[in-house]
Enzyme design. Structure first.
Site, mmCIF file in Angstrom:
data_model
loop_
_atom_site.group_PDB
_atom_site.id
_atom_site.type_symbol
_atom_site.label_atom_id
_atom_site.label_comp_id
_atom_site.label_asym_id
_atom_site.label_seq_id
_atom_site.Cartn_x
_atom_site.Cartn_y
_atom_site.Cartn_z
ATOM 1 N N CYS A 45 0.830 -1.210 0.000
ATOM 2 C CA CYS A 45 0.000 0.000 0.000
ATOM 3 C C CYS A 45 0.867 1.265 0.000
ATOM 4 O O CYS A 45 0.543 2.257 -0.654
ATOM 5 C CB CYS A 45 -0.905 0.022 1.231
ATOM 6 S SG CYS A 45 -1.950 -1.416 1.412
HETATM 7 C C1 BEZ Z 1 0.571 -4.720 1.841
HETATM 8 O O1 BEZ Z 1 0.070 -3.639 1.591
HETATM 9 O O2 BEZ Z 1 1.761 -4.881 1.766
HETATM 10 C C2 BEZ Z 1 -0.292 -5.891 2.217
HETATM 11 C C3 BEZ Z 1 -1.470 -5.690 2.920
HETATM 12 C C4 BEZ Z 1 -2.238 -6.794 3.289
HETATM 13 C C5 BEZ Z 1 -1.825 -8.072 2.921
HETATM 14 C C6 BEZ Z 1 -0.658 -8.245 2.187
HETATM 15 C C7 BEZ Z 1 0.125 -7.162 1.844
#
Ligand code: BEZ
Length: 211
Positions: A45
């Site tokens: 994110c």
């Molecule tokens: C991420 O943003 O890195 C992420 C968020 C939830 C699950 C897996 C990755």
């Protein structure tokens, strides 16, 4: 029922790190990309939100406003934005909705419990200036989105709306477009002075009209 293409999207007012945002007021006459992400302070994110910020000139060129969303608080967003700006040499200035009560997530079907419990998956909604839903895509939490593809779809949608052409497989900005089926070939030849190539009566190409 889940939102479908062509539906008028539901309006909402929700808090963000910039204060309350009303979708329709915020959108005005612009296109909107509304996109959810699972959580603040997560690696994928972080890369996505920085990229959306760095692409600001591309959104502006197309009259597009961006709104992100997660179920974290506005205070959490503020702290995370400092990190994103620091790590990615950008300045996130678009709203990140703080959907702690899941009002917008539920309205737009952004929570898919069999994939990710209680958190929003990576949904993308492209909304046109008439507040109609023009595209929705859902990515899993572990896959960062390709925002060049989102820009490519916006270019295609705007070509269809403003110039009555569609775009073929793997089309990129500047390449030939397809004359929409509702325009007869003779009419197309008059409408598209750069020329029309008829491969089949139902498959006609023309140079991109706005280039
Ligand atoms: C991420 O943003 O890195 C992420 C968020 C939830 C699950 C897996 C990755």
């Amino acid at each position: 029922m889940a939102l479908q293409l062509g539906d008028t999207v539901p309006d909402f007012t929700q808090d963000s790190q910039l204060g309350p945002i009303n979708l329709y007021d915020f959108a005005g006459d612009s296109w909107v990309v509304l996109f959810s992400h699972p959580a603040d302070y997560t690696p994928v994110c972080t890369t996505e939100l920085g990229e959306v910020s760095r692409l600001r000139p591309e959104w502006e060129k197309r009259n597009v406003k961006t709104i992100a969303l997660s179920v974290d608080s506005a205070e959490s967003h503020k702290g995370w934005i400092s990190d994103i700006n620091d790590i990615q040499q950008t300045s996130v200035d678009y709203p990140i909705l703080a959907d702690a009560d899941k009002k917008v997530s539920d309205l737009y079907g952004m929570i898919h419990p069999n994939s990710l419990n209680n958190l929003t998956v990576r949904s993308v909604f492209i909304i046109d200036p008439n507040k109609k839903l023009r595209l929705q895509i859902t990515y899993p939490a572990s896959t960062g989105r390709n925002f060049q593809e989102i820009l490519r779809v916006i270019d295609s949608l705007q070509l269809t709306d403003y110039h009555q052409v569609a775009t073929p497989v793997n089309w990129k900005d500047g390449e030939d477009c397809v004359v929409v089926p509702s325009i007869p070939t003779e009419e197309a030849r008059a409408k598209f002075p750069k020329g029309v190539t008829e491969v089949r009566p139902y498959l006609r190409f023309t140079p991109q009209p706005n280039k």
